[in-house]
Scaffold this active site. Structure first.
Site, PDB file in Angstrom:
ATOM      1  N   LYS A  44       0.302  -1.439  -0.086  1.00  0.00           N
ATOM      2  CA  LYS A  44       0.029  -0.394   0.049  1.00  0.00           C
ATOM      3  C   LYS A  44       0.839   1.392  -0.003  1.00  0.00           C
ATOM      4  O   LYS A  44       1.684   1.420   0.202  1.00  0.00           O
ATOM      5  CB  LYS A  44      -1.141   0.100   1.585  1.00  0.00           C
ATOM      6  N   CYS A 127      -2.826   9.649  -6.392  1.00  0.00           N
ATOM      7  CA  CYS A 127      -4.266   8.975  -5.211  1.00  0.00           C
ATOM      8  C   CYS A 127      -5.095  10.104  -5.200  1.00  0.00           C
ATOM      9  O   CYS A 127      -4.930  11.792  -5.291  1.00  0.00           O
ATOM     10  CB  CYS A 127      -3.839   9.386  -3.550  1.00  0.00           C
TER      11      CYS A 127
END
Ligand code: RRO
Length: 308
Positions: A44, A127
């Site tokens: 992640k 993101c």
């Protein structure tokens, strides 16, 4: 069938791996990726400190794909710096994804993670889910400045996870910048940012953060992903390793990414839907397809998409 590949001189026994974000936050999830048939372990995206992420519900899957607004939940880089050396026992490449809410965050994470020598570092420039923080990848000069600073810190091959671009002018500007900086690979694409999925029965949104806006993944984004893989493959004359991500749910989808120029692929939505067994299924489907078509390896069909 030989599904092995290489990215920036790092060998992968299989071209299939998880997309950063999909089942790769905790130690247990990372170990499960080590034990399954994926070709690599991708973490992640990590920030300096632990993050709980956005309020739930923050992930929703439906037949056309998925929408998420996870909000960068992660253990923080000190935890990943401890876990990464332990993941070496699985004897597959480890790709550390780094992120941040500001450039200094990225530099801090890069310093700490470079010290534990993952095989590759993927810098997440895309993101879409942090309120008030635009995707850096849509600002070429901000990306250039950040990547140049990171290049001075990172000593393993460094690539970028890009947002989808929708105009050739933007592909060209990004490619020029990435060429100037000298990145080692591209990972394309992150989710298609700030989509909105509506539940018509309930007459409401399906995820809580940001009024229901979130990153789209899965089947519905495959054409956008393929276009981005293809555009960068052409702009770099096939000389930049590309990891294709977006809309892969079958061996045929992997094959399409490879035809467009991908050297490896990452699986997000289908991995979350199906669990780590997805890698074995895709491996089998891809092997059967390549065999049926008479290809002996991926390099025989990489980038060979025909035009009319
Ligand atoms: O955590 C997220 O909300 C997230 C990230 Br960091 C990303 O890069 N892409 C995405 O779809 N979600």
């Amino acid at each position: 069938m030989d599904l092995s590949t290489a990215i920036a001189d790092v060998r992968f026994s299989s071209c299939l791996m998880n997309a950063s974000g999909a089942l790769c936050v905790t130690r247990e999830e990372l170990e499960a990726l080590g034990e399954c048939r994926s070709g690599a372990i991708v973490t992640k995206s990590m920030t300096p400190a632990f993050r709980q992420g956005n309020p739930e519900p923050r992930y929703y899957s439906f037949p056309a794909g998925s929408i998420n607004s996870m909000g960068l939940p992660n253990l923080g880089y000190p935890a990943y710096a401890r876990i990464i050396p332990e993941l070496r026992r699985f004897e597959k490449p480890i790709i550390a994804s780094i992120a941040g809410l500001s450039p200094p965050d990225f530099l801090e994470a890069a310093r700490a993670i470079t010290a534990v020598s993952p095989d590759l570092i993927e810098v997440n420039l895309s993101c879409p889910n942090i309120h008030g923080r635009p995707q850096i990848g849509y600002d070429v000069e901000a990306s250039r400045a950040l990547l140049l600073e990171l290049k001075d810190i990172v000593t393993v091959p460094m690539g970028v996870k890009l947002p989808p671009y929708f105009d050739p002018v933007h592909h060209e500007a990004a490619a020029r910048m990435l060429q100037d900086v000298g990145v080692d690979f591209l990972s394309v694409i992150n989710s298609v940012g700030n989509g909105l999925v509506v539940d018509p029965d309930e007459e409401r949104v399906v995820i809580r953060p940001k009024g229901g806006f979130g990153g789209l993944g899965g089947t519905m984004i495959k054409p956008v992903a393929l276009a981005n893989v293809r555009a960068f493959w052409k702009l770099f004359d096939g000389r930049m390793p590309i990891i294709g991500t977006g809309g892969i749910v079958s061996g045929t989808d992997v094959f399409e990414h490879v035809l467009c120029g991908a050297s490896a692929v990452q699986i997000g939505t289908a991995l979350v839907d199906e669990g780590v067994g997805v890698f074995q299924r895709l491996e089998q489907e891809l092997s059967e397809l390549l065999q049926r078509k008479g290809y002996a390896s991926l390099s025989d069909c990489r980038g060979t998409l025909r035009e009319l």
